[in-house]
Design a protein around this motif. Sequence first.
Motif, PDB file in Angstrom:
ATOM      1  N   SER A  65       0.743  -1.518  -0.222  1.00 38.15           N
ATOM      2  CA  SER A  65       0.179  -0.015  -0.071  1.00 38.15           C
ATOM      3  C   SER A  65       0.779   1.395  -0.146  1.00 38.15           C
ATOM      4  O   SER A  65       0.396   2.661  -0.559  1.00 38.15           O
ATOM      5  CB  SER A  65      -1.227  -0.391   1.256  1.00 38.15           C
ATOM      6  OG  SER A  65      -1.865  -1.003   1.490  1.00 38.15           O
ATOM      7  N   GLU A  66       1.987   1.423   1.302  1.00 35.56           N
ATOM      8  CA  GLU A  66       2.748   2.651   0.562  1.00 35.56           C
ATOM      9  C   GLU A  66       4.164   2.919  -0.537  1.00 35.56           C
ATOM     10  O   GLU A  66       4.176   3.343  -0.875  1.00 35.56           O
ATOM     11  CB  GLU A  66       3.737   2.104   1.580  1.00 35.56           C
ATOM     12  CG  GLU A  66       4.577   2.684   2.082  1.00 35.56           C
ATOM     13  CD  GLU A  66       3.789   4.483   2.194  1.00 35.56           C
ATOM     14  OE1 GLU A  66       4.403   6.151   1.983  1.00 35.56           O
ATOM     15  OE2 GLU A  66       2.951   4.396   2.994  1.00 35.56           O
TER      16      GLU A  66
ATOM     17  N   ARG B  99       0.896   3.932  -2.673  1.00 37.86           N
ATOM     18  CA  ARG B  99       0.649   5.203  -2.515  1.00 37.86           C
ATOM     19  C   ARG B  99       2.140   6.507  -2.491  1.00 37.86           C
ATOM     20  O   ARG B  99       1.097   7.464  -3.408  1.00 37.86           O
ATOM     21  CB  ARG B  99       0.933   5.339  -0.611  1.00 37.86           C
ATOM     22  CG  ARG B  99       0.379   7.016   0.134  1.00 37.86           C
ATOM     23  CD  ARG B  99      -0.147   7.056   1.036  1.00 37.86           C
ATOM     24  NE  ARG B  99      -1.120   6.142   1.498  1.00 37.86           N
ATOM     25  CZ  ARG B  99      -0.774   4.967   1.995  1.00 37.86           C
ATOM     26  NH1 ARG B  99       0.019   4.561   2.488  1.00 37.86           N
ATOM     27  NH2 ARG B  99      -2.122   4.242   2.535  1.00 37.86           N
ATOM     28  N   SER B 100       3.328   5.392  -2.722  1.00 37.04           N
ATOM     29  CA  SER B 100       3.775   6.725  -3.645  1.00 37.04           C
ATOM     30  C   SER B 100       4.729   6.626  -4.576  1.00 37.04           C
ATOM     31  O   SER B 100       5.135   7.748  -5.532  1.00 37.04           O
ATOM     32  CB  SER B 100       5.725   6.314  -2.479  1.00 37.04           C
ATOM     33  OG  SER B 100       5.567   5.433  -2.611  1.00 37.04           O
TER      34      SER B 100
ATOM     35  N   THR C 266       0.479  13.043  -9.044  1.00 40.86           N
ATOM     36  CA  THR C 266      -0.698  13.153  -8.861  1.00 40.86           C
ATOM     37  C   THR C 266      -0.485  15.109  -9.331  1.00 40.86           C
ATOM     38  O   THR C 266      -1.864  15.251  -9.203  1.00 40.86           O
ATOM     39  CB  THR C 266      -1.616  13.076  -7.910  1.00 40.86           C
ATOM     40  OG1 THR C 266      -0.458  14.032  -6.230  1.00 40.86           O
ATOM     41  CG2 THR C 266      -1.289  11.702  -7.152  1.00 40.86           C
TER      42      THR C 266
ATOM     43  N   ARG D 255      -8.030  -2.207   1.095  1.00 41.82           N
ATOM     44  CA  ARG D 255      -6.743  -1.557   1.430  1.00 41.82           C
ATOM     45  C   ARG D 255      -5.945  -1.283  -0.691  1.00 41.82           C
ATOM     46  O   ARG D 255      -5.849   0.250  -0.763  1.00 41.82           O
ATOM     47  CB  ARG D 255      -5.872  -2.075   1.422  1.00 41.82           C
ATOM     48  CG  ARG D 255      -6.155  -1.583   3.333  1.00 41.82           C
ATOM     49  CD  ARG D 255      -5.859  -0.517   4.506  1.00 41.82           C
ATOM     50  NE  ARG D 255      -4.206  -0.728   4.256  1.00 41.82           N
ATOM     51  CZ  ARG D 255      -3.504  -0.825   4.532  1.00 41.82           C
ATOM     52  NH1 ARG D 255      -3.162  -1.979   5.974  1.00 41.82           N
ATOM     53  NH2 ARG D 255      -2.604  -0.863   4.832  1.00 41.82           N
ATOM     54  N   TYR D 256      -5.521  -2.026  -1.120  1.00 46.98           N
ATOM     55  CA  TYR D 256      -5.174  -1.203  -2.295  1.00 46.98           C
ATOM     56  C   TYR D 256      -5.969  -0.520  -3.173  1.00 46.98           C
ATOM     57  O   TYR D 256      -5.171   0.145  -3.593  1.00 46.98           O
ATOM     58  CB  TYR D 256      -4.575  -2.840  -3.414  1.00 46.98           C
ATOM     59  CG  TYR D 256      -3.915  -3.717  -2.894  1.00 46.98           C
ATOM     60  CD1 TYR D 256      -3.156  -3.096  -1.481  1.00 46.98           C
ATOM     61  CD2 TYR D 256      -3.370  -5.231  -2.477  1.00 46.98           C
ATOM     62  CE1 TYR D 256      -2.081  -4.088  -1.216  1.00 46.98           C
ATOM     63  CE2 TYR D 256      -2.573  -5.915  -2.175  1.00 46.98           C
ATOM     64  CZ  TYR D 256      -1.858  -5.904  -1.688  1.00 46.98           C
ATOM     65  OH  TYR D 256      -1.353  -6.391  -0.766  1.00 46.98           O
TER      66      TYR D 256
ATOM     67  N   VAL E 159      -6.311   3.112  -1.512  1.00 43.36           N
ATOM     68  CA  VAL E 159      -4.767   4.083  -2.153  1.00 43.36           C
ATOM     69  C   VAL E 159      -5.234   4.245  -3.407  1.00 43.36           C
ATOM     70  O   VAL E 159      -4.974   5.512  -3.470  1.00 43.36           O
ATOM     71  CB  VAL E 159      -3.554   3.329  -1.653  1.00 43.36           C
ATOM     72  CG1 VAL E 159      -2.547   3.904  -2.295  1.00 43.36           C
ATOM     73  CG2 VAL E 159      -3.548   2.103  -0.116  1.00 43.36           C
TER      74      VAL E 159
ATOM     75  N   GLN F  38      -7.635   6.706  -3.797  1.00 39.59           N
ATOM     76  CA  GLN F  38      -6.937   8.135  -3.620  1.00 39.59           C
ATOM     77  C   GLN F  38      -5.843   8.974  -4.692  1.00 39.59           C
ATOM     78  O   GLN F  38      -6.507  10.028  -4.532  1.00 39.59           O
ATOM     79  CB  GLN F  38      -6.142   7.584  -1.987  1.00 39.59           C
ATOM     80  CG  GLN F  38      -6.058   9.277  -1.305  1.00 39.59           C
ATOM     81  CD  GLN F  38      -4.901   8.777  -0.542  1.00 39.59           C
ATOM     82  OE1 GLN F  38      -5.409   7.360   0.489  1.00 39.59           O
ATOM     83  NE2 GLN F  38      -4.291   9.764  -0.050  1.00 39.59           N
ATOM     84  N   TRP F  39      -5.534   8.248  -5.082  1.00 36.59           N
ATOM     85  CA  TRP F  39      -4.431   9.286  -5.815  1.00 36.59           C
ATOM     86  C   TRP F  39      -4.980   8.947  -7.541  1.00 36.59           C
ATOM     87  O   TRP F  39      -4.466  10.038  -7.605  1.00 36.59           O
ATOM     88  CB  TRP F  39      -2.797   8.112  -6.129  1.00 36.59           C
ATOM     89  CG  TRP F  39      -2.711   6.764  -6.291  1.00 36.59           C
ATOM     90  CD1 TRP F  39      -2.237   6.411  -5.108  1.00 36.59           C
ATOM     91  CD2 TRP F  39      -2.544   6.527  -7.695  1.00 36.59           C
ATOM     92  NE1 TRP F  39      -1.266   4.654  -6.731  1.00 36.59           N
ATOM     93  CE2 TRP F  39      -2.060   5.206  -7.741  1.00 36.59           C
ATOM     94  CE3 TRP F  39      -3.013   7.141  -9.235  1.00 36.59           C
ATOM     95  CZ2 TRP F  39      -2.156   3.813  -8.543  1.00 36.59           C
ATOM     96  CZ3 TRP F  39      -3.048   6.131  -9.592  1.00 36.59           C
ATOM     97  CH2 TRP F  39      -2.023   5.056  -9.872  1.00 36.59           C
TER      98      TRP F  39
ATOM     99  N   GLU G 285      -6.892  12.026  -6.355  1.00 36.65           N
ATOM    100  CA  GLU G 285      -6.730  13.340  -5.717  1.00 36.65           C
ATOM    101  C   GLU G 285      -5.703  14.204  -7.530  1.00 36.65           C
ATOM    102  O   GLU G 285      -5.658  15.503  -7.576  1.00 36.65           O
ATOM    103  CB  GLU G 285      -5.077  13.034  -5.539  1.00 36.65           C
ATOM    104  CG  GLU G 285      -3.949  14.733  -4.640  1.00 36.65           C
ATOM    105  CD  GLU G 285      -3.184  14.315  -4.081  1.00 36.65           C
ATOM    106  OE1 GLU G 285      -1.770  14.324  -4.115  1.00 36.65           O
ATOM    107  OE2 GLU G 285      -3.756  12.788  -3.066  1.00 36.65           O
TER     108      GLU G 285
END
Length: 201
Positions: free
Chosen positions: A68-69, A72-73, A77, A130-131, A134, A137-138, A141
């Motif tokens: 997930s991290e 996320r990174s 975006t 969770r995947y 994430v 979210q991006w 964004e």
Amino acid sequence: MPYVESAVRGPQIVAAARAVLIRDGVAKTSLRAVASEAGIPLGTLQHVFPSKQRLLQAVIEQVVDDISEVLRSAADTESGLAHAIAQGLRNFWSTLVEGHRGLQVLQYELVTHALRTPGLEDLARMQYRRYAEVVQQWCTEAADRSHERSAVPYDRLARVLVAAVDGLILQQVSDPDGARSEQDLEAVVQMLVALAAPSPR
């Protein structure tokens, strides 16, 4: 051996368990083998993780956190939704798939184990949620920052993206071919961008 708190031992044991699981697989991994890998007595390990199931649960949770991290990174975006999808997928693939066959095989093995083990089923569900969260979210964004909208809801776009990449990973670990996978990944990027069809608000 000096006493070390469980909060300190826990990460050390989970790291050792991941190494043993990648090397030997879930079925052949024992608490004794993990203790040996961690360089601690079996009794110390059992104080922190009384059962193999508890240890596997901790490993699954850490693998999900790590992936997930990276997700996320991975995405940029700042340059629109299409760019975020393309860059996020390419970065994820190069960071966690290329050269990490053992980790990816372990991930699938842990999912199957969780689904087959009473009491652990929710871990598999949590993993994929969770995947997708994430990625959603991006994507959201990236679209917001560029004043764009997606043609499909962001939660659906995220689930389709995760499912597509999941299939590519399974194909790659089953029948490794880096050049083919790179081409297929680009095809998935194009399909996802077409599905999102970003447009100005």
